[in-house]
Design a protein around this motif. Sequence first.
Motif, PDB file in Angstrom:
ATOM      1  N   VAL A  65       0.839  -1.208   0.000  1.00  0.00           N
ATOM      2  CA  VAL A  65       0.000   0.000   0.000  1.00  0.00           C
ATOM      3  C   VAL A  65       0.869   1.252   0.000  1.00  0.00           C
ATOM      4  N   THR A  66       1.952   1.243   0.762  1.00  0.00           N
ATOM      5  CA  THR A  66       2.873   2.382   0.781  1.00  0.00           C
ATOM      6  C   THR A  66       3.486   2.619  -0.589  1.00  0.00           C
ATOM      7  N   ASP A  67       3.917   1.546  -1.235  1.00  0.00           N
ATOM      8  CA  ASP A  67       4.477   1.648  -2.585  1.00  0.00           C
ATOM      9  C   ASP A  67       3.447   2.248  -3.543  1.00  0.00           C
ATOM     10  N   ILE A  68       2.209   1.762  -3.477  1.00  0.00           N
ATOM     11  CA  ILE A  68       1.142   2.249  -4.356  1.00  0.00           C
ATOM     12  C   ILE A  68       0.867   3.728  -4.121  1.00  0.00           C
ATOM     13  N   VAL A  69       0.715   4.124  -2.848  1.00  0.00           N
ATOM     14  CA  VAL A  69       0.379   5.514  -2.514  1.00  0.00           C
ATOM     15  C   VAL A  69       1.496   6.455  -2.930  1.00  0.00           C
ATOM     16  N   LEU A 225      -3.831  12.715  -2.668  1.00  0.00           N
ATOM     17  CA  LEU A 225      -4.952  12.435  -1.774  1.00  0.00           C
ATOM     18  C   LEU A 225      -6.209  11.920  -2.474  1.00  0.00           C
ATOM     19  N   ALA A 226      -6.375  12.167  -3.735  1.00  0.00           N
ATOM     20  CA  ALA A 226      -7.628  11.844  -4.418  1.00  0.00           C
ATOM     21  C   ALA A 226      -7.951  10.356  -4.318  1.00  0.00           C
ATOM     22  N   ALA A 291     -13.320  -1.842   4.292  1.00  0.00           N
ATOM     23  CA  ALA A 291     -13.930  -0.618   4.803  1.00  0.00           C
ATOM     24  C   ALA A 291     -13.092   0.066   5.868  1.00  0.00           C
ATOM     25  N   LEU A 292     -12.410  -0.704   6.717  1.00  0.00           N
ATOM     26  CA  LEU A 292     -11.772  -0.113   7.888  1.00  0.00           C
ATOM     27  C   LEU A 292     -10.249  -0.188   7.902  1.00  0.00           C
ATOM     28  N   ARG A 293      -9.701  -1.253   7.381  1.00  0.00           N
ATOM     29  CA  ARG A 293      -8.283  -1.499   7.630  1.00  0.00           C
ATOM     30  C   ARG A 293      -7.298  -0.672   6.809  1.00  0.00           C
ATOM     31  N   ILE A 298      -2.501   3.854   4.784  1.00  0.00           N
ATOM     32  CA  ILE A 298      -2.471   4.991   3.858  1.00  0.00           C
ATOM     33  C   ILE A 298      -1.926   6.240   4.542  1.00  0.00           C
ATOM     34  N   LEU A 299      -2.333   6.479   5.784  1.00  0.00           N
ATOM     35  CA  LEU A 299      -1.853   7.657   6.511  1.00  0.00           C
ATOM     36  C   LEU A 299      -0.342   7.614   6.724  1.00  0.00           C
ATOM     37  N   VAL A 300       0.175   6.455   7.081  1.00  0.00           N
ATOM     38  CA  VAL A 300       1.629   6.328   7.262  1.00  0.00           C
ATOM     39  C   VAL A 300       2.334   6.538   5.926  1.00  0.00           C
ATOM     40  N   ALA A 301       1.772   6.003   4.843  1.00  0.00           N
ATOM     41  CA  ALA A 301       2.368   6.191   3.511  1.00  0.00           C
ATOM     42  C   ALA A 301       2.407   7.665   3.134  1.00  0.00           C
TER      43      ALA A 301
END
Length: 603
Positions: A65-69, A225-226, A291-293, A298-301
């Motif tokens: 997820v970090t790589d993607i973001v 952010l989008a 929905a939640l996880r 994403i915030l850390v990324a």
Amino acid sequence: MELSTLDYSFIVVFFSIILGIGIYVSKKSGKNSTEFFLSGRTMPWWLLGLSMVATTFSTDTPNLVTDIVRTNGVSGNWVWWCFLITGMLTVFVYAKLWRKSNVNTDLEFYEMRYGGKPASFLRKFRAVYLGGLFNIITMASVTLAAIKIGGIMLGLEPWQTVVGAGLITVTFSALGGFKGVVYTDFLLFFVAMSGAIGAAYYLVNIPEVGGITALMANENVSEKLAILPDFSDRKALITLLIIPLAVQWWSSWYPGAEPGGGGYIAQRMLAAKDENHAIGATFFFNIMHYALRPWPWILVALASLVVYPDIASIATAFPNIEESKLGHDLAYSAMLTKLPSGLLGVVLASLIAAYMSTISTQLNWGSSYIVFDFYKRQVNPDATEKQMVAVGRLSTVLLMVLSALFALTLQNAFEVFDLLIQFGAGTGLVFILRWFWWRINAWSEITAMFASGILVITLAKTSLGDILFDPATGVFPDWANYPFIVVVTTAIWMLVTLMTKPESDKTLRGFYRKTQPGGPGWSKVVRKAKDENVNILEHNDKWSVPSGITAMLLGVGLIYSIMFATGYWIYGKTTSALILTGVSVIAAFLLIKAWNRMKGNLL
């Protein structure tokens, strides 16, 4: 980075509990193969649902997820968010069918749905192909993430991480079997979730980032952010949104998101008490998974873009990391080094929990294929329960060793994700239709599997790929690579299906009698059986699939609206958040009504 006594205490206590659980259930788990791989089919929905979530909470997922973001922004996550549609289809259409089948593994399905030597080959080949090769690749990807975390946070050499992380995991997996995996998953879920949320909250508020408002306003972050890709960017719109939603979710086989269910998700449905618990488990899993996880990761990324804006800044901060292991996915681990004592121990324990949960599931699931679908089917048909459990434990250790060795050769988590998606392209429609169209046969699946693999290898290893998809000179735009594989693979297996003989009446009737799939795709088989005075219908209730698809669409709307509402609350966009929250309430109300209408037919 130095760990405090408090940090070590968290980790030691955590390890002790996990091993204790494995040892505690080992005697009962070793009683027979059904206990070792399915826990006697007595598991409740909530425990299985938490186990599914914990399993997909792997160490490589935050890195992915970090790589993607960092590369494509938050909207880049549509490459895996699209699989929610697959998940909801499994919940409301396929979960009850899997539980009715009463097979030990999803590969046993092949010799129930198909007949003859092609079915036997398919079952045995996929036991080695999925339980061995693909399973090893998946576990290696997870272990690669552990290697990067160990290198960044603890300064460990890759081999030290592999040995340390793998030894305890393979020990409790081999001892405790499926019950040990599911029981430990219950603990691992809460530890992993607490660590992810705690890390996100702390890291967003460190001085370098300055809090959520400063994070959102940072020039490195604002353009990422989008939630939806920029509609004016045609390539981004096609690759990040249109292809995933229009093609990828139904066309591709991917571990944990197989169209129609399969793999370790099917294993948990098969272990459920009944069809109701199988449906409840998969629905609970999809809510938690999508929905939640994602938002703590994403915030850390996003925060990492402030602290480490590029790969060079990561390399400068961590000069001990090998150049071959450098990538955007390292930013997650790099951020975790800034955690304080105490919280650091919790987060490290959570990462260890995520690793152990995923690996233990992959080991038990892969071992079940090797035991039921290869060893007993091919090597020793008269194997005793004791022998099958022994082979299960031995294959668990072997899979761990091979995946650890392969992990030492990998570099990037997203590369593995992309490889698995490509190799599964075009096969998904077979898995969806095989339950509801009598004409699908073993050759359909064999053809789809080999056509997809051959196409991927051909396009990657020959000049044909450059001729067709080179950005500068190719016949097609480069984003068309994946749809091309899907279209060609689908056309080939459909043609082979129509050119080869259908399965025998005996096979088709036996499958229908056991699973009761219903629908127009089986009308010819049902009509012919009735003409011959053979009864294969348990009841004449209305076909439940249209109601299931309605519930699926409502479930998709519910979970996406919750997920995006959560994001907009975090972003501080109150109006959008309120609207989406309202949409989620309406979707939940309509879903409950739809579920109550279809419940009688489903259960």
